[in-house]
Design an enzyme around this catalytic site. Structure first.
Site, PDB file in Angstrom:
ATOM      1  N   GLU A  25       0.812  -1.218   0.000  1.00 41.34           N
ATOM      2  CA  GLU A  25       0.000   0.000   0.000  1.00 41.34           C
ATOM      3  C   GLU A  25       0.847   1.271   0.000  1.00 41.34           C
ATOM      4  OE1 GLU A  25      -3.342   1.965   2.953  1.00 41.34           O
ATOM      5  OE2 GLU A  25      -3.064  -0.213   2.959  1.00 41.34           O
ATOM      6  N   ASP A  26       1.977   1.268   0.731  1.00 42.90           N
ATOM      7  CA  ASP A  26       2.722   2.515   0.965  1.00 42.90           C
ATOM      8  C   ASP A  26       4.051   2.635   0.238  1.00 42.90           C
ATOM      9  OD1 ASP A  26       0.700   3.270   2.631  1.00 42.90           O
ATOM     10  OD2 ASP A  26       1.746   2.828   4.503  1.00 42.90           O
TER      11      ASP A  26
END
Length: 719
Positions: free
Chosen positions: A96-97
């Site tokens: 996600e990051d």
């Protein structure tokens, strides 16, 4: 210039403290207690990998981001989870990051790790989707991944727990939003999965952040009320332990204070003031084997007087998350009410850790106790069977309803147990047995007594469903059913029913439009419809009929496609009007602005989703483009009851309303609503009634009867 320096110093000190508590060395020391060296090495490698990817990222509190996933892994290590879960916890934000792909992660650490991390990751931003919709879709994705591997939810719960522990650095609005979501979704999931330790902390942290004043007042008052609780706890522990030992039962007795949120919930649920919530202390009696549970119960009741009606046997009737225990309440020292839970060591292990116990048993090379895991999978499978096809927002609302497992246990006539939510109805019971039984039910016998389908069921009752071959689900059932399966099945049936009615109405409308254009009806046969379906981009004629019946398309325009004129022309409206029979059901609506009745001149407004909305021709509020109107007329054999509004102006005196309602009833009409606005000058009052009548003739009979009342000045039809 001073503030940035102070901020850097405080961040550095906080980072040092976090590193000591949640750094890789602290985690490794915990892992050494139960994990082989080669697996610990893999966990350390995952830390190096994650630290490299998260380099330069920081949390809102200031410390390097990597300490958050390490803290999540530390929580799971406390539950003795396997090394695959811990690696996934350390890497749970990298997709996600940091932009690394799932495939790359799978190559580095294996398919299981990649699938867990992907399951925990939120969906990205999608054009046209609101933040709430993205959250709902991410949650659906999480539960789908959880159905494949339950370790996904363990990582997510640990992630949420650490976020709740560190909420202080966020703005108040965000803290409240996250806390509300935690209480509505994540704490109930932890309870559903039997992970007591995480659930308790999530509830208290969320309650403290959502209602800080209530939390502080309750915390202070509980301490004041209990006084020296430690002395009281030791006294009960020693006395109960001695009594159990004297009877040859080896047991450990452990006391604790109830968590603040459970006290608050009991106050709300039972509408009690805090002083009335006496059982603020709880004790657990842990014994060696099953028989000792029931023997210990008798001994506890001998030492401390039991409170009548406060006993529950969750060993014979275990909860949906696999929880087993005997619950009782007694009067302890000083008149304090105490709650006692009695269970075996294995039951206690599952009660505290739920599905996490499965991996703990595997690590200990014992026979894996899969009961909590099997129940979790059963819950998920039932959930997706019932509501898997809903929109994301509907899905999350259904899940919220399904997550609060206050339960009742009822029996089928053959003695089989069915577990249902609190206040569940016989309809919920019927759908729990079989969907077809739910669709055909008309009444129920509860313990041999005939009861309505809305009757709330209680523990221990035997329920027999009475069916009829011609029965159908009723929309009114949605007002009282509690289970997601029943609610979704009823809605699905109503949707299908509306579609069937739309098909019939749409076909009738299209046939009339074709007749107006002097097109023979045989063009609706399969060989003639292909070009029209292609032009309309619809699959078959049923879709065409549904689109017409629900107002998405106009019959005159569709009819012109059979002439090869698929333009925006409108067929002449001087053809034969559509006859309204009163049996069209859900795809024909009657306007509340003018309340049309059989006998009125009417016309229909095509409304997307509502089908045709019937108005009186002289209705002043109905505004629409001429091409949206459909010519209508009442059938000679019109059926059914119709709403209408009347206004009665009369002298205001005692008993007037009773006289008017008696005359309405005498005319065989029923009252759906009544309003009595402010006085219309002097002593006169105007009353408004919404009545159910069969036609204008029936309405005229009602009005004549009301006019006979001496104090009535005027009676008029509304709309």
């Amino acid at each position: 210039m001073e503030l940035p320096v102070i901020h850097r110093i405080s961040t550095a000190l906080r980072t040092q403290r976090v590193a000591r508590e949640f750094g890789i060395e602290a985690l490794s020391r915990v892992l050494e207690e139960y994990m082989p060296e080669e697996q610990i090495a893999e966990v350390r490698r995952a830390h190096e990998f994650g630290a490299r990817l998260h380099a330069g990222q920081a949390r809102s509190s200031g410390e390097p981001y990597i300490y958050h996933p390490l803290a999540v892994a530390r929580i799971l290590a406390g539950l003795r989870l396997d090394h695959v879960t811990l690696i996934a916890a350390i890497l749970h934000d990298v997709i996600e990051d940091t932009g690394i792909s799932r495939d790359s992660l799978a190559l580095e650490f294996g398919k299981d790790v990649a699938e867990i991390v992907d399951g925990v990751s939120k969906i990205g931003k999608i054009e046209g989707m609101t933040r709430a919709e993205r959250q709902a879709e991410s949650f659906r994705k999480l539960l789908l991944a959880m159905a494949q591997d339950l370790r996904v939810i363990l990582v997510k719960l640990a992630d949420r727990l650490h976020n709740m522990r560190t909420l202080g650095s966020m703005e108040s609005a965000k803290r409240r939003r996250i806390s509300r979501e935690t209480l509505e979704i994540y704490a109930p999931i932890a309870q559903r999965l039997g992970i007591h330790t995480i659930r308790i902390e999530l509830e208290d942290l969320a309650f403290e952040n959502l209602y800080p004043k209530r939390y502080s007042v309750l915390e202070r008052t509980v301490k004041e009320q209990m006084g020296d609780t430690q002395k009281l706890i030791r006294e009960v522990e020693q006395k109960a332990s001695a009594a159990l030992k004297a009877e040859g039962i080896g047991a450990s007795v452990v006391g604790r204070e109830k968590n603040i949120y459970s006290v608050y919930q009991k106050m709300r649920r039972k509408k009690l003031r805090l002083l009335k919530v006496m059982d603020l202390l709880g004790f657990r009696v842990i014994v060696g084997k099953l028989d000792d549970c029931y023997r210990a119960l008798g001994i506890v009741h001998h030492v401390y007087k039991p409170v009548p009606g406060e006993f529950d046997d969750y060993i014979a009737n275990s909860k949906s998350n696999g929880y087993q225990s005997l619950h009782t309440a007694c009067i302890g020292p000083g008149g304090h009410k105490i709650e006692v839970q009695i269970r075996t060591r294995e039951m206690h292990h599952i009660a505290e850790n739920g599905i996490a116990a499965h991996w703990q048993y595997k690590l200990g090379d014992r026979n894996a106790n899969t009961a909590p895991q099997a129940r979790a999978r059963e819950w998920l499978n039932n959930l997706f069977d019932s509501i898997g096809g809903s929109s994301s927002m509907d899905f999350i609302e259904h899940v919220k309803v399904d997550l609060f497992p206050d339960e009742v246990y009822v029996f089928t006539p053959k003695g089989q147990i069915r577990r249902l939510p609190k206040n569940a109805s016989p309809v919920d019971f019927a759908y729990a047995v079989h969907s077809e039984l739910g669709e055909r039910c008309v009444a129920a016998r509860v313990d041999g007594v005939l009861e309505s389908l809305s009757t709330p069921l209680r523990n221990g009752q035997t329920v027999e469903i009475i069916t009829s071959r011609h029965a159908r689900p009723n929309a009114a059932w949605l007002n009282f059913v509690k289970t997601a399966k029943a609610r979704t099945s009823i809605r699905s049936f109503l949707k299908d029913q509306k579609e069937d009615e739309a098909i019939r109405l749409g076909r009738r409308m299209l046939e009339i439009a074709l007749r107006d254009l002097k097109i023979p009806p045989h063009v609706l046969k399969d060989e003639s419809t292909a070009p029209v379906l292609h032009a309309l981009q619809l699959k078959d004629m049923e879709e065409v009929y549904v689109a017409i019946g629900t107002g998405e398309r106009l019959a005159p325009l569709v009819a012109r496609y059979f002439l090869g004129e698929g333009d925006n022309s409108v067929a002449s409206a001087d053809g034969r009007p559509l006859a309204i029979e009163g049996t069209e059901g859900l795809v024909l609506d009657y306007a509340r602005c003018c309340y049309p009745l059989p006998g009125d001149e009417i016309r229909g407004n095509v409304s997307v989703g509502r089908g045709i909305v019937v108005h009186r021709v002289d209705c002043r509020q109905a505004k629409a483009r001429p091409q949206d109107w459909v010519p209508l007329a009442w059938s000679e054999n019109v059926l059914g009851d119709y709403f209408t509004e009347i206004r009665v102006k009369a002298e205001n005196r005692r008993g007037l309303l009773a006289e008017v309602t008696a005359e309405i009833a005498g005319a065989e009409s029923s009252i759906e609503n009544v309003q009595m606005p402010d006085r219309a000058g002097g002593e006169a009052i105007e009353m408004r009634f919404v009545l159910s009548v069969k036609s204008r003739i029936h309405l005229a009979r009602v009005l004549r009867r009301i006019r006979r009342i001496g104090s009535v000045e005027r009676v008029t039809r509304g709309g």
